[in-house]
Scaffold this active site. Structure first.
Site, short mmCIF file in Angstrom:
data_model
loop_
_atom_site.label_atom_id
_atom_site.label_comp_id
_atom_site.label_asym_id
_atom_site.label_seq_id
_atom_site.Cartn_x
_atom_site.Cartn_y
_atom_site.Cartn_z
N HIS A 174 0.71 -1.19 0.02
CA HIS A 174 -0.08 0.10 -0.01
C HIS A 174 0.78 1.25 0.01
O HIS A 174 1.93 1.23 0.47
CB HIS A 174 -0.89 0.05 1.42
CG HIS A 174 -0.07 -0.55 2.40
ND1 HIS A 174 -0.02 -1.78 2.99
CD2 HIS A 174 0.58 0.50 3.46
CE1 HIS A 174 0.52 -1.95 4.21
NE2 HIS A 174 0.99 -0.58 4.48
N GLN A 179 -4.00 3.89 4.29
CA GLN A 179 -3.04 3.51 3.49
C GLN A 179 -3.83 2.55 2.46
O GLN A 179 -4.78 1.66 2.64
CB GLN A 179 -2.26 2.34 4.70
CG GLN A 179 -1.46 2.89 5.59
CD GLN A 179 -1.22 2.01 6.72
OE1 GLN A 179 -2.27 1.77 7.47
NE2 GLN A 179 -0.02 1.84 6.93
N ASP A 217 6.73 -5.66 3.44
CA ASP A 217 5.79 -5.75 4.54
C ASP A 217 4.54 -6.19 3.85
O ASP A 217 4.08 -5.99 2.81
CB ASP A 217 5.46 -4.03 4.80
CG ASP A 217 4.64 -3.81 5.78
OD1 ASP A 217 4.93 -4.40 6.99
OD2 ASP A 217 3.55 -2.97 5.60
N GLU A 277 7.60 -10.67 5.31
CA GLU A 277 6.65 -10.23 6.63
C GLU A 277 5.38 -10.86 6.22
O GLU A 277 4.60 -10.03 5.71
CB GLU A 277 6.83 -8.68 7.02
CG GLU A 277 6.30 -8.75 8.41
CD GLU A 277 4.99 -8.02 8.53
OE1 GLU A 277 4.27 -7.76 9.51
OE2 GLU A 277 4.30 -7.44 7.17
N ASP A 303 5.60 -4.51 16.35
CA ASP A 303 3.91 -4.92 16.43
C ASP A 303 3.56 -5.83 17.65
O ASP A 303 4.53 -6.02 18.28
CB ASP A 303 3.85 -5.66 15.11
CG ASP A 303 3.77 -4.81 14.05
OD1 ASP A 303 3.42 -3.66 13.95
OD2 ASP A 303 4.08 -5.36 12.69
N ARG A 316 0.63 -0.48 20.25
CA ARG A 316 1.81 -0.89 19.92
C ARG A 316 2.81 -0.01 20.29
O ARG A 316 4.08 -0.24 20.24
CB ARG A 316 1.92 -1.24 18.36
CG ARG A 316 0.99 -2.37 17.88
CD ARG A 316 0.91 -2.57 16.23
NE ARG A 316 0.17 -1.44 15.82
CZ ARG A 316 0.30 -1.38 14.46
NH1 ARG A 316 0.92 -2.24 13.64
NH2 ARG A 316 -0.35 -0.35 13.88
C1 OTU Z 1 2.66 -4.70 9.13
O1 OTU Z 1 2.04 -5.75 9.81
C2 OTU Z 1 3.69 -3.89 9.83
O2 OTU Z 1 4.70 -4.51 10.67
C3 OTU Z 1 2.72 -2.86 10.58
O3 OTU Z 1 3.64 -2.02 11.59
C4 OTU Z 1 2.15 -2.11 9.83
O4 OTU Z 1 0.93 -1.40 10.52
C5 OTU Z 1 1.16 -2.85 8.87
O5 OTU Z 1 1.97 -3.94 8.22
C6 OTU Z 1 0.66 -1.96 7.76
O6 OTU Z 1 1.78 -1.49 7.06
O7 OTU Z 1 -0.48 -7.72 9.04
O8 OTU Z 1 1.55 -9.05 7.57
O9 OTU Z 1 -1.07 -6.99 13.60
O10 OTU Z 1 1.20 -7.61 12.65
O11 OTU Z 1 -0.32 -4.89 11.11
C7 OTU Z 1 1.53 -7.76 7.79
C8 OTU Z 1 -0.24 -5.90 13.49
C9 OTU Z 1 0.60 -7.42 8.89
C10 OTU Z 1 0.54 -6.41 12.28
C11 OTU Z 1 0.01 -6.18 10.90
C12 OTU Z 1 1.18 -6.35 9.91
#
Ligand code: OTU
Length: 620
Positions: A177, A243, A275, A317, A385, A505
């Protein structure tokens, strides 16, 4: 032949000196890339022209790659398992908290070296949306450093200094995003049709409602639903409303993001934390996570990196159930990411502490397959997180338990329920019978903040050491989270910042504590105790090949329920007691305790929360 056209477009813009190398890489990776892109975008009318333009842009980025980075590429091509060594250690921090600015981070290189860090993940530092921006995870411009943190020149200077110090810089690449003030979003708001096509927008609620039937929610409390009213209709926004998810069904999104990644790589970023990779492709009737096309997009990015910048690592991630994780690391014949977060292992470690039993943790390990060559898990104790409990649903139900109740219990425990030592907060769920996530710094969750006696403080530190010991001995790339090495506690200041107050967080996103840092050699201080014991483990780990990421791992089932016993190779065993009671373990043969050099023969009693690293035979 299309294949030659593809290669030719790339080669045409390369200087002669790079041709032979490029041809060699293209021979291996171009057919893979072509097949993946044809699968994703081959139906588009202008596919051939698009592909040609993509290859030409890759050629330009190849030609622009600075010589020292090309050298690194060559070294790593020759030694593709370089990042699996037990000498690798990661550290993760927010720029603003750790060093103030990118230049301030450079000043901390000696500290990173002191710990043995070889990999530094700096949380988002590119230009972010003004106002709320999810800690920088709403990017407005990928080609510019956030002005408050420095400049592009500072970034290049930092990556250069880090590289000289043997530290690879990892940056988030937030590819799912962009912020609602990114140039594409602004152009779309101004009526630009091509820009609008970069996003997923729907004129009315019909499609959003159909999708919502099977979609989950990442932030159900503060950002319910997955669509935001914008652009005269509804725009897909999985996370916060500002986002906006990118439309990867549009090839223009893929080629723009691939080039963006390579431009960042050419500034010296060596590892990309991709991400939210699970969300890249949407499909009606599913939760739009882990779709085959999301994997194809990642594999195509990998092929591009393998051609243009093979020294670069991709890290997935994907916070998803254990069974969905291995796919992000690809297979021997379909290369995907090099590294993936093992969030199940992380969450199961905390669950084991709260339950004083290792049932779920063992089940996670059983569900963790051996990886293809040149790939590894990332192990960690905490990150920026929450500890998301839902990834453990399958393992929590494996013994017939009610997973929801079990995980909700853990969530209450870490929020400091009756009888708990933890100081934390439940994330995104007001319903005490539902589980979502838990927030808090590792030290506070392990009991340090609420410890009211020497004995309680010692136990809290042992729990903290135990979880770090698991991350360091599991067989992965371990990453420390800033402050945990000094047993830093929760930061409650977010409650007074209106833009952060609803997102707990921020409890685990404190400023680096100088006082604790100065106390890191003080054996009478909790910071010093944690730091010194961590350093001992890190140094010990470096000496044992058996602790490399790719050395074999076997779960030993002869330990009591509270004890995790893991063999690494034939001659190394780690024993971890997750309970507050002493536990006995029967050893076969003679072993040396690596921590203190003592010789063990026969039975061993593990003190509460104790960990032992044992090597077969008497070497002391
Ligand atoms: C990621 O995480 C980031 O680590 C977060 O800090 C961001 O808020 C998010 O993306 C948006 O950019 O689902 O697999 O439950 O584990 O938001 C990615 C909280 C994600 C995080 C979740 C996440």
């Amino acid at each position: 032949m299309l294949s030659n056209v593809m290669s030719d477009r790339l080669l045409a813009v390369l200087p002669d000196a790079l041709r032979a190398q490029a041809l060699r890489r293209l021979a291996v990776h171009e057919p893979v890339l072509r097949k993946l892109l044809a699968g994703l975008y081959g139906q588009q009318a202008d596919f051939d022209a698009w592909l040609g333009a993509l290859m030409a842009s890759l050629g330009e980025l190849y030609a622009a790659r600075p010589a020292p980075l090309r050298e690194l590429d060559a070294q790593r091509e020759a030694q593709p398992e370089w990042f699996l060594s037990q000498r690798m250690l990661g550290y993760c921090a927010y720029v603003q908290n750790f060093g103030g600015t990118l230049n301030g981070v450079a000043e901390r290189i000696p500290y990173l070296r002191e710990m043995g860090v070889s990999y530094l993940h700096l949380l988002p530092f590119l230009r972010a949306r003004e106002g709320e921006n999810d800690g920088g995870f709403a990017v407005s411009d990928f080609d510019d450093v956030e002005p408050a943190l420095g400049s592009n020149a500072d970034l290049v200077a930092l990556t250069t200094r880090l590289r000289e110090a043997g530290i690879s810089l990892c940056s988030d690449f937030i590819l799912n995003h962009v912020a609602d003030d990114h140039a594409w979003a602004l152009a779309a708001k101004a009526g630009d049709e091509q820009a609008r096509a970069m996003f997923l927008c729907y004129p009315d609620r019909e499609m959003p409602d159909r999708y919502e039937r099977t979609l989950g929610q990442v932030f159900p409390q503060v950002a319910p639903g997955n669509f935001t009213p914008a652009l005269g209709g509804w725009v897909w926004s999985t996370f916060y409303p500002y986002q906006w998810d990118l439309n990867y069904a549009n090839p223009a999104v893929f080629s723009a993001m691939a080039a963006t990644l390579l431009r960042l790589a050419n500034r010296g970023i060596e590892v990309f934390r991709l991400d939210s990779t699970a969300f890249l492709w949407k499909r009606e009737g599913t939760n739009s996570m882990n779709q085959p096309e999301a994997h194809q997009i990642l594999q195509a990015l990998r092929a591009i990196v393998d051609i243009v910048a093979p020294g670069v690592l991709l890290k997935a991630e994907a916070i998803v159930p254990t069974r969905e994780l291995p796919a992000y690391l690809g297979s021997a014949d379909a290369r995907e990411c090099h590294i993936a977060y093992h969030s199940s292992l992380m969450a199961a470690g905390w669950l084991a502490l709260s339950e004083q039993g290792t049932g779920v943790l063992r089940e996670v390990i059983r569900n963790t397959p051996t990886l293809p060559p040149s790939a590894t898990w990332l192990s960690y104790v905490r990150c920026h997180d929450d500890i998301g409990w839902n990834v453990l649903r399958a393992e929590a139900a494996a013994d017939g338990s009610d997973a929801t109740a079990r995980l909700a219990r853990a969530s209450r425990f870490f929020a400091g329920a009756e009888g708990s030592y933890a100081a934390g907060a439940a994330f995104q769920s007001t319903d005490p019978n539902a589980a979502h996530g838990s927030n808090g710094s590792a030290a506070s969750l392990a009991g340090l903040e609420r410890a009211d006696s020497e004995a309680a403080r010692a136990l809290a530190l042992r729990r903290l050491q135990l979880l770090h010991g698991l991350a360091l001995s599991f067989g992965a790339l371990p990453v420390l989270y800033m402050g945990d090495e000094l047993a830093m506690e929760n930061d409650y200041s977010y409650r007074h910042r209106p833009q952060h107050a609803m997102d707990s967080r921020w409890l685990q996103r404190p400023l680096f504590d100088q006082a604790r840092w100065r106390a890191r050699d003080d054996a009478g201080d909790s910071a010093g105790q944690m730091y010194q014991s961590l350093l001992r483990m890190v140094r010990l780990r470096r000496q044992h090949d058996a602790l490399a990421a790719n050395a074999p791992r076997t779960l030993l089932d002869d330990a009591p329920d509270a004890v995790l016993a893991l063999a690494r190779g034939e001659r190394f065993v780690t024993l971890m007691n997750f309970s507050g009671e002493p536990q006995a373990y029967a050893l076969q043969g003679r072993w040396t305790d690596c921590m203190d050099g003592s010789i063990l023969d026969g039975a061993l009693t593990l003190a509460p929360y104790a960990m032992h690293w044992l090597e077969r035979g008497a070497t002391a």
